[in-house]
Design a protein around this motif. Sequence first.
Motif, short mmCIF file in Angstrom:
data_model
loop_
_atom_site.label_atom_id
_atom_site.label_comp_id
_atom_site.label_asym_id
_atom_site.label_seq_id
_atom_site.Cartn_x
_atom_site.Cartn_y
_atom_site.Cartn_z
N THR A 224 39.39 52.51 30.32
CA THR A 224 38.40 52.79 30.14
C THR A 224 37.81 52.38 28.63
O THR A 224 38.37 53.06 27.62
CB THR A 224 38.29 54.74 29.56
OG1 THR A 224 38.76 54.88 30.84
CG2 THR A 224 37.29 55.28 29.76
N LYS A 225 36.61 52.15 28.33
CA LYS A 225 35.44 52.14 27.06
C LYS A 225 35.62 53.20 26.26
O LYS A 225 36.05 53.11 25.68
CB LYS A 225 34.99 50.90 27.20
CG LYS A 225 33.70 50.20 26.25
CD LYS A 225 33.26 49.92 26.74
CE LYS A 225 31.61 49.05 26.07
NZ LYS A 225 30.76 48.68 26.75
N THR A 253 39.49 50.86 21.56
CA THR A 253 39.02 49.51 21.50
C THR A 253 40.11 48.39 21.99
O THR A 253 40.14 48.20 22.59
CB THR A 253 38.21 49.19 20.59
OG1 THR A 253 37.87 49.81 19.66
CG2 THR A 253 36.59 49.88 21.66
N GLU A 254 40.63 48.69 20.67
CA GLU A 254 41.85 47.71 20.71
C GLU A 254 42.72 47.35 21.40
O GLU A 254 43.56 46.08 22.56
CB GLU A 254 42.61 47.42 18.93
CG GLU A 254 42.85 45.95 18.56
CD GLU A 254 43.95 46.30 17.64
OE1 GLU A 254 43.48 46.92 16.35
OE2 GLU A 254 45.28 45.51 17.71
N GLN A 261 44.58 42.28 28.78
CA GLN A 261 44.74 41.13 28.73
C GLN A 261 46.15 41.19 29.19
O GLN A 261 46.61 40.30 29.99
CB GLN A 261 44.77 40.51 27.06
CG GLN A 261 43.71 40.05 26.28
CD GLN A 261 44.26 39.90 25.00
OE1 GLN A 261 45.26 40.68 25.08
NE2 GLN A 261 43.27 39.44 24.17
N CYS A 262 46.88 42.27 29.47
CA CYS A 262 47.76 42.84 29.92
C CYS A 262 47.39 42.81 31.96
O CYS A 262 49.08 41.66 32.24
CB CYS A 262 48.84 43.91 29.57
SG CYS A 262 50.45 43.91 29.76
N SER A 263 47.12 42.70 32.33
CA SER A 263 46.90 42.92 34.05
C SER A 263 46.28 41.33 33.78
O SER A 263 46.69 41.00 34.70
CB SER A 263 45.34 43.96 33.45
OG SER A 263 45.24 43.68 34.85
N ASN A 264 45.63 40.94 33.49
CA ASN A 264 44.78 39.27 33.34
C ASN A 264 46.28 38.48 33.37
O ASN A 264 46.51 37.91 34.46
CB ASN A 264 44.32 38.42 32.60
CG ASN A 264 42.97 39.34 32.53
OD1 ASN A 264 42.31 40.28 33.51
ND2 ASN A 264 42.02 39.56 31.24
N ARG A 265 47.18 38.32 32.96
CA ARG A 265 48.97 37.97 32.64
C ARG A 265 49.40 37.89 34.27
O ARG A 265 50.19 37.27 34.32
CB ARG A 265 49.40 38.38 31.10
CG ARG A 265 49.21 37.92 30.13
CD ARG A 265 49.90 37.39 28.70
NE ARG A 265 50.59 39.18 28.93
CZ ARG A 265 49.78 39.52 27.75
NH1 ARG A 265 48.81 39.14 27.19
NH2 ARG A 265 50.72 40.96 27.44
N LEU A 266 49.56 39.72 34.02
CA LEU A 266 50.35 39.71 35.22
C LEU A 266 49.84 39.14 36.67
O LEU A 266 50.13 39.17 37.57
CB LEU A 266 50.40 41.16 35.18
CG LEU A 266 51.01 42.14 35.23
CD1 LEU A 266 50.68 44.19 35.24
CD2 LEU A 266 52.79 42.05 35.54
N ALA A 335 44.41 55.75 25.66
CA ALA A 335 44.03 54.76 26.98
C ALA A 335 43.96 55.40 27.61
O ALA A 335 44.84 56.47 27.63
CB ALA A 335 44.24 53.54 26.23
N VAL A 336 43.03 55.21 28.82
CA VAL A 336 42.84 55.54 29.98
C VAL A 336 42.82 54.51 30.78
O VAL A 336 41.63 54.06 30.81
CB VAL A 336 41.42 56.95 30.80
CG1 VAL A 336 41.75 57.30 31.76
CG2 VAL A 336 41.23 57.94 29.17
#
Length: 382
Positions: A224-225, A253-254, A261-266, A335-336
């Motif tokens: 969630t943004k 936001t950070e 980024q973590c999801s992209n790495r996974l 975060a959500v």
Amino acid sequence: MEVTLARRRLQKHLEPARPLRRSTVDQGSDDGSADTPAGTPVEHEQNITVEQFYSIIRLHTPKQGRISYTREVLCELASSPVAKKKPKYLPEHPIVLEKADVLYHFNLGTSTHNLPALFGDVKFVCVGGSPWRMKSFIEYIAGELGLEDPKSEYPNICAGTDRYAMYKVGPVLSVSHGMGIPSISIMLHELLKLLHHAHCTDVTIIRIGTSGGIGLEPGTIVITKQSVDATFLPKFEQVILGKNVVRSTDLDTELAEQLLQCSNRLNQFKSVIANTMCTMDFYEGQARLDGAFCSYTQEDKQDYLAKAYASGVRNIEMESSVFASMCKLSGLKAAVVCVTLLDRQKGDQLSGSHQVLHDLQQRPQILVGHFIKSQLESSGKI
Ligand SMILES: O=P(O)(O)O[C@H]1O[C@H](CO)[C@@H](O)[C@H]1O
Ligand SMILES: O=c1cc[nH]c(=O)[nH]1
């Protein structure tokens, strides 16, 4: 005559405090014969020292058969290992000397549990609706962090109540919050107090949940943004003392970016950062057509979802707004992270098999588990 005397005594008690001195009031008879004609008692004043005063009132006279200790000796005694040993008759967690606070829905409290000892090391809190999910998360994260209990025992810390379930392993706390804003709000009040009483610092809190997606492949994760209300505005409104109080629903936001980024790495599933709509209800509140009743048409529903999509909303759930607002108020990094179980533009019913829904629910756990592990690794804590 008696009435006059009583009034004089009363007046004397109400006089302002006098400097320390010994007063030798002439003891007259009860009929007031010692009074001067003007009614003022005659006093013979004599200044005395503080020591003399103590000796007069015998404050420092040691009582026969009693041993007295200085404060320093008592402090030393209290910090000796023997003094710290828990007497057998005390409950498992020693009582903490703070103003008592009962965390009623957790069945925990400051006078019954040593909250700093139990929770002082918490750095990550994960929350989600279902008690089962939060238990499965703690089992999963224990494995990820190499902190598994060989007997696979992860006791529910809130076992004394069935309102919420709470599990802990190392620096990770996992708590269920039930469904909807009122339920998560009560849980968060008590959780925030618990973290305060336990003197926790640098805590990150993440909601790991499920949601209905808009225009996304089911199984996509939405980080969630901004959490928006059912009119697509980023605010949480609550009636307090009969007045509407509006609070911000900003999230970190950070942290959202780090999770992406973590999801992209996974590289196991797709994740996006987008707005989440938080509603008060699962059926009409989320424009479903399959509730017990429905006051609008299929066309109205599609129109509303299209407007939500145009405003940047990609998923719908029921807790993010109060979660964001309470975490912001208390200064927690929050975060959500919710998986979408279906695309709401294509349907309303959650008709996927139990296994499919179960697997999808695990995606936020996998992502957040990976994130926590990488954070602890990079800070040298594991
Ligand atoms: O996945 P969880 O955390 O249960 O949350 C979502 O699922 C529930 C509805 O089924 C709502 O509480 C919604 O916010
Ligand atoms: O459609 C959905 C699915 C899960 N949770 C919700 O609130 N809505």
